[in-house]
Design a protein around this motif. Structure first.
Motif, PDB file in Angstrom:
ATOM      1  N   THR A 287       0.809  -1.219   0.000  1.00  0.00           N
ATOM      2  CA  THR A 287       0.000   0.000   0.000  1.00  0.00           C
ATOM      3  C   THR A 287       0.837   1.261   0.000  1.00  0.00           C
ATOM      4  O   THR A 287       0.278   2.358  -0.034  1.00  0.00           O
ATOM      5  CB  THR A 287      -0.913   0.032   1.243  1.00  0.00           C
ATOM      6  N   ILE A 288       2.163   1.139   0.037  1.00  0.00           N
ATOM      7  CA  ILE A 288       3.006   2.322   0.161  1.00  0.00           C
ATOM      8  C   ILE A 288       2.834   3.242  -1.047  1.00  0.00           C
ATOM      9  O   ILE A 288       2.946   4.462  -0.941  1.00  0.00           O
ATOM     10  CB  ILE A 288       4.489   1.902   0.330  1.00  0.00           C
ATOM     11  N   GLY A 289       2.539   2.656  -2.222  1.00  0.00           N
ATOM     12  CA  GLY A 289       2.321   3.485  -3.410  1.00  0.00           C
ATOM     13  C   GLY A 289       1.108   4.384  -3.254  1.00  0.00           C
ATOM     14  O   GLY A 289       1.136   5.558  -3.662  1.00  0.00           O
ATOM     15  N   TYR A 290       0.024   3.847  -2.657  1.00  0.00           N
ATOM     16  CA  TYR A 290      -1.161   4.665  -2.421  1.00  0.00           C
ATOM     17  C   TYR A 290      -0.865   5.777  -1.412  1.00  0.00           C
ATOM     18  O   TYR A 290      -1.327   6.919  -1.562  1.00  0.00           O
ATOM     19  CB  TYR A 290      -2.309   3.800  -1.887  1.00  0.00           C
ATOM     20  N   ILE A 291      -0.095   5.445  -0.385  1.00  0.00           N
ATOM     21  CA  ILE A 291       0.210   6.432   0.651  1.00  0.00           C
ATOM     22  C   ILE A 291       1.044   7.568   0.085  1.00  0.00           C
ATOM     23  O   ILE A 291       0.765   8.754   0.342  1.00  0.00           O
ATOM     24  CB  ILE A 291       0.930   5.741   1.826  1.00  0.00           C
ATOM     25  N   THR A 292       2.087   7.248  -0.674  1.00  0.00           N
ATOM     26  CA  THR A 292       2.946   8.293  -1.227  1.00  0.00           C
ATOM     27  C   THR A 292       2.196   9.152  -2.248  1.00  0.00           C
ATOM     28  O   THR A 292       2.388  10.370  -2.301  1.00  0.00           O
ATOM     29  CB  THR A 292       4.186   7.674  -1.883  1.00  0.00           C
ATOM     30  N   THR A 293       1.325   8.523  -3.046  1.00  0.00           N
ATOM     31  CA  THR A 293       0.505   9.297  -3.977  1.00  0.00           C
ATOM     32  C   THR A 293      -0.412  10.254  -3.232  1.00  0.00           C
ATOM     33  O   THR A 293      -0.600  11.406  -3.643  1.00  0.00           O
ATOM     34  CB  THR A 293      -0.326   8.364  -4.871  1.00  0.00           C
ATOM     35  N   GLY A 294      -0.961   9.781  -2.117  1.00  0.00           N
ATOM     36  CA  GLY A 294      -1.799  10.657  -1.294  1.00  0.00           C
ATOM     37  C   GLY A 294      -1.023  11.816  -0.703  1.00  0.00           C
ATOM     38  O   GLY A 294      -1.540  12.942  -0.625  1.00  0.00           O
ATOM     39  N   LEU A 295       0.233  11.571  -0.292  1.00  0.00           N
ATOM     40  CA  LEU A 295       1.057  12.647   0.246  1.00  0.00           C
ATOM     41  C   LEU A 295       1.337  13.715  -0.813  1.00  0.00           C
ATOM     42  O   LEU A 295       1.273  14.923  -0.535  1.00  0.00           O
ATOM     43  CB  LEU A 295       2.374  12.082   0.779  1.00  0.00           C
TER      44      LEU A 295
ATOM     45  N   VAL B 230       0.213  19.087  -3.119  1.00  0.00           N
ATOM     46  CA  VAL B 230      -0.232  19.917  -4.243  1.00  0.00           C
ATOM     47  C   VAL B 230      -1.482  20.707  -3.863  1.00  0.00           C
ATOM     48  O   VAL B 230      -1.613  21.899  -4.180  1.00  0.00           O
ATOM     49  CB  VAL B 230      -0.493  19.037  -5.484  1.00  0.00           C
ATOM     50  N   PHE B 231      -2.412  20.044  -3.173  1.00  0.00           N
ATOM     51  CA  PHE B 231      -3.622  20.725  -2.721  1.00  0.00           C
ATOM     52  C   PHE B 231      -3.273  21.875  -1.772  1.00  0.00           C
ATOM     53  O   PHE B 231      -3.845  22.974  -1.875  1.00  0.00           O
ATOM     54  CB  PHE B 231      -4.546  19.730  -2.022  1.00  0.00           C
ATOM     55  N   THR B 232      -2.344  21.644  -0.855  1.00  0.00           N
ATOM     56  CA  THR B 232      -1.949  22.692   0.090  1.00  0.00           C
ATOM     57  C   THR B 232      -1.315  23.882  -0.617  1.00  0.00           C
ATOM     58  O   THR B 232      -1.600  25.041  -0.301  1.00  0.00           O
ATOM     59  CB  THR B 232      -0.951  22.114   1.121  1.00  0.00           C
ATOM     60  N   VAL B 233      -0.471  23.599  -1.602  1.00  0.00           N
ATOM     61  CA  VAL B 233       0.209  24.673  -2.340  1.00  0.00           C
ATOM     62  C   VAL B 233      -0.790  25.561  -3.063  1.00  0.00           C
ATOM     63  O   VAL B 233      -0.715  26.794  -2.996  1.00  0.00           O
ATOM     64  CB  VAL B 233       1.230  24.074  -3.329  1.00  0.00           C
ATOM     65  N   PHE B 234      -1.764  24.936  -3.750  1.00  0.00           N
ATOM     66  CA  PHE B 234      -2.732  25.736  -4.508  1.00  0.00           C
ATOM     67  C   PHE B 234      -3.820  26.326  -3.609  1.00  0.00           C
ATOM     68  O   PHE B 234      -4.353  27.406  -3.907  1.00  0.00           O
ATOM     69  CB  PHE B 234      -3.372  24.874  -5.599  1.00  0.00           C
ATOM     70  N   LYS B 235      -4.141  25.633  -2.522  1.00  0.00           N
ATOM     71  CA  LYS B 235      -5.172  26.140  -1.614  1.00  0.00           C
ATOM     72  C   LYS B 235      -4.726  27.438  -0.954  1.00  0.00           C
ATOM     73  O   LYS B 235      -5.514  28.401  -0.835  1.00  0.00           O
ATOM     74  CB  LYS B 235      -5.486  25.074  -0.554  1.00  0.00           C
ATOM     75  N   PHE B 236      -3.489  27.495  -0.507  1.00  0.00           N
ATOM     76  CA  PHE B 236      -2.975  28.683   0.184  1.00  0.00           C
ATOM     77  C   PHE B 236      -2.130  29.573  -0.735  1.00  0.00           C
ATOM     78  O   PHE B 236      -1.455  30.485  -0.246  1.00  0.00           O
ATOM     79  CB  PHE B 236      -2.150  28.247   1.400  1.00  0.00           C
TER      80      PHE B 236
END
Length: 473
Positions: free
Chosen positions: A166-174, A179-185
């Motif tokens: 599952t590490i691939g899913y976790i890293t993709t989520g990170l 990216v969401f944080t960068v564009f959100k703020f």
């Protein structure tokens, strides 16, 4: 350091030889893809992004996450692992070399990206803040890779083997979260110059600690003996004061479905939930004239169909295999098993229900919040009981592999029940009378189903319903 580089060079040369093609052509392709292209992207980024420091800060996330799942698979399942151990290669050299053989090209690309962007920024803005920017890029780059090595070391431990898939899913989520944080703020346009020195000092301090830990605990450790012997525990086995904790421990040790499959199912449910909220947030559902309470209940309960199907294998009556038919002379054991499976099912369903309710409350405003919450709780409890009850009605104890439970008839029964329960829950939002009647029906149904599965489990414990064919034979 010479040993690290020597072993990495051997692995890289072996990878090139496997292609059985012209090395010159491969080098040209490599140069274009990982040297020229990143260099040009770095130059272009300097003109497009005002705040280059946030790009360099992102190197920390990229170095830590990109292709870490593939590197982990090489470390765990490499065909030359035994040969490397025979040659007395140490664990730190093995992890570094295997990761470099997969991550080397991306690391080169990131380095040339930094070089192109930094030189362009230097030519435009001069030496003002150039040292701070360079220090931020270097510390972010180094800390990201040090963390990568330590995570690979941790996940190569057999205790964490279940997480490796599952590490691939976790890293993709990170990465998605960053990216969401960068564009959100709007961090691409804001300046971090006042915080850069603190970030650099923090990254440097953490990097020093990681290097010290690596040198003390990982250096000169054989590949297959990198774990310190655990201290001898008093007693022969772990003690449990409650059977529920015992059941949870068994499920964690031998999960009926792989964690990657479980995450995939949860992702489908979360995607459907997000799609409904997107339709509400963009006013796409206004033309349907749906009341808010109805829409709120539907947005929470409908995506949980997938979650219930993911939870069902963990709380199945037949998950214990042939043990329960053999122990049917101990009815209290079977009843306690059923009781704890019901409790665990209720806890898991309520957990996801609370999570979806919190997110829905930010988008959908309720007219009668108390009524809606009561309906959601009763619905989740009834669904949780049906999830276990369907496996009691159609158990399959003769499975050869744990992923074969529950039976197909159990899944079909749960989904049929889910349709009626979803209808009851959304009808409850029409009026107060409907709310009272539907909730009474759901509470009564829950009590009746619990009574029936406790009372009549012995009628089905010796029957193995695997499919429609066996049902009618």
């Amino acid at each position: 350091m010479h040993k690290y580089l020597t072993y990495t060079k051997i692995l890289l040369i072996n990878d090139l030889r496997r292609h059985q093609r012209n090395n010159a052509l491969i080098f040209v392709f490599f140069s274009f893809l990982y040297i020229i292209t990143p260099l040009l992207l770095g130059v272009l980024t300097t003109y497009l992004v005002k705040n280059l420091s946030i790009i360099y800060l992102s190197l920390f996330i990229l170095m830590f996450t990109v292709n870490i799942d593939k590197s982990l698979m090489r470390i765990l399942f490499s065909s030359d692992k035994k040969q490397m151990a025979i040659l007395k290669l140490q664990l730190d050299q093995y992890i570094f070399g295997k990761d470099m053989s997969k991550f080397f090209s991306i690391m080169v690309g990131l380095l040339f990206f930094i070089l192109g962007s930094y030189l362009t920024n230097l030519s435009i803005h001069g030496f003002q803040g150039s040292l701070t920017l360079a220090a931020l890029a270097i510390t972010s780059f180094i800390l990201g890779y040090l963390l990568r090595l330590h995570v690979l070391l941790l996940l190569s431990n057999p205790k964490f083997f279940a997480i490796s898939s599952t590490i691939g899913y976790i890293t993709t989520g990170l990465i998605a979260l960053w990216v969401f944080t960068v564009f959100k703020f709007n961090l691409l346009k804001s300046s971090l110059s006042s915080y850069s020195i603190y970030i650099i000092l923090g990254f440097t301090f953490i990097s020093i600690l990681l290097v010290i830990y690596w040198r003390r605990n990982v250096r000169n450790v054989p590949i297959f003996q990198f774990q310190k012997k655990a201290k001898e525990q008093k007693g022969t086995s772990r003690k449990f004061n409650h059977i529920l904790f015992y059941e949870i421990t068994l499920l964690m040790r031998n999960p009926p479905i792989q964690w990657s499959v479980l995450l995939f199912i949860l992702t489908i449910s979360g995607g459907l939930f997000g799609l409904i909220l997107y339709g509400v947030n963009t006013n796409q559902l206004e033309t349907l004239n749906i009341e808010n309470d109805f829409l709120f209940i539907f947005s929470v309960i409908f995506p949980m169909i997938f979650i219930s199907n993911a939870i069902q294998p963990y709380v199945s009556f037949d998950i214990d295999g042939p043990i329960l038919p053999l122990k049917r002379k101990l009815p209290n054991l079977v009843k306690n098993k059923i009781k704890n499976k019901v409790i665990l099912s209720i806890i898991l369903h309520l957990l996801f229900c609370i999570l979806y309710t919190i997110f829905s409350s930010f988008t959908i405003k309720l007219d009668e919040p108390v009524y809606v919450i009561i309906t959601l709780v009763n619905t989740c409890i009834l669904v949780a009981i049906c999830t276990v009850g369907s496996t009691v009605v159609f158990p399959y104890f003769k499975w050869e592999f744990v992923y074969q439970v529950p039976s197909s008839l159990s899944k079909l029964t749960l989904n049929i029940c889910y349709g009626f329960i979803l209808a009851l829950s959304v009808i409850s939002s029409y009026s107060t009378v409907y709310f009272i009647v539907t909730n009474i029906v759901m509470v009564t149904s829950s009590l009746i189903i619990i009574f029936l599965i406790i009372r009549f489990w012995d009628r089905t414990i010796n029957k193995n319903y695997k499919s429609f064919k066996t049902l009618f034979e």
